[in-house]
Design a protein around this motif. Structure first.
Motif, mmCIF file in Angstrom:
data_model
loop_
_atom_site.group_PDB
_atom_site.id
_atom_site.type_symbol
_atom_site.label_atom_id
_atom_site.label_comp_id
_atom_site.label_asym_id
_atom_site.label_seq_id
_atom_site.Cartn_x
_atom_site.Cartn_y
_atom_site.Cartn_z
ATOM 1 N N TYR A 104 0.970 -1.163 0.308
ATOM 2 C CA TYR A 104 0.106 0.202 0.146
ATOM 3 C C TYR A 104 0.561 1.188 0.180
ATOM 4 C CZ TYR A 104 -4.597 -2.521 0.639
ATOM 5 O OH TYR A 104 -5.652 -3.210 0.142
ATOM 6 N N ARG B 107 2.380 2.113 -3.681
ATOM 7 C CA ARG B 107 1.074 2.937 -4.119
ATOM 8 C C ARG B 107 0.892 4.313 -3.922
ATOM 9 N NH1 ARG B 107 -3.116 -1.933 -5.604
ATOM 10 N NH2 ARG B 107 -3.231 -0.438 -7.747
ATOM 11 N N HIS C 167 -7.125 2.234 -4.478
ATOM 12 C CA HIS C 167 -6.801 0.798 -4.098
ATOM 13 C C HIS C 167 -6.292 -0.363 -3.034
ATOM 14 C CE1 HIS C 167 -3.497 2.494 -6.318
ATOM 15 N NE2 HIS C 167 -3.025 3.435 -5.696
#
Length: 84
Positions: free
Chosen positions: A41, A44, A78
């Motif tokens: 995470y 990203r 996301h």
């Protein structure tokens, strides 16, 4: 994430009030499974100190099959992509 609440609490009274709620707890976030998800995470969402709280929240929610509540558009996107 606790650090974000405490640091922001000195500038925003609402964050301080949230950080003092008795139902909030600090959890162990040092397992390899959690750290792997956090790394994904964070990679990203942004490097360095950016979006650490969002990455931590999403990683914890994914690991524990929970619902994450965050206010960041990229983080929400996301998380939804991964079913969080």
């Amino acid at each position: 994430m606790e650090e974000e609440l405490l640091n922001g609490g000195s500038k925003h009274a609402q964050l301080y009030q949230v950080s003092m709620q008795p139902w909030l707890t600090t959890v162990d976030a040092t397992t390899l499974d959690y750290l792997s998800l956090f790394s994904e995470y964070h990679g990203r969402l942004g490097r360095g100190s950016r979006n650490i709280g969002e990455a931590a929240t999403l990683a914890y929610a994914e690991l524990h099959n929970a619902t994450a509540m965050i206010d960041d558009r990229a983080g929400r996107r996301h998380g939804l992509e991964r079913g969080v």
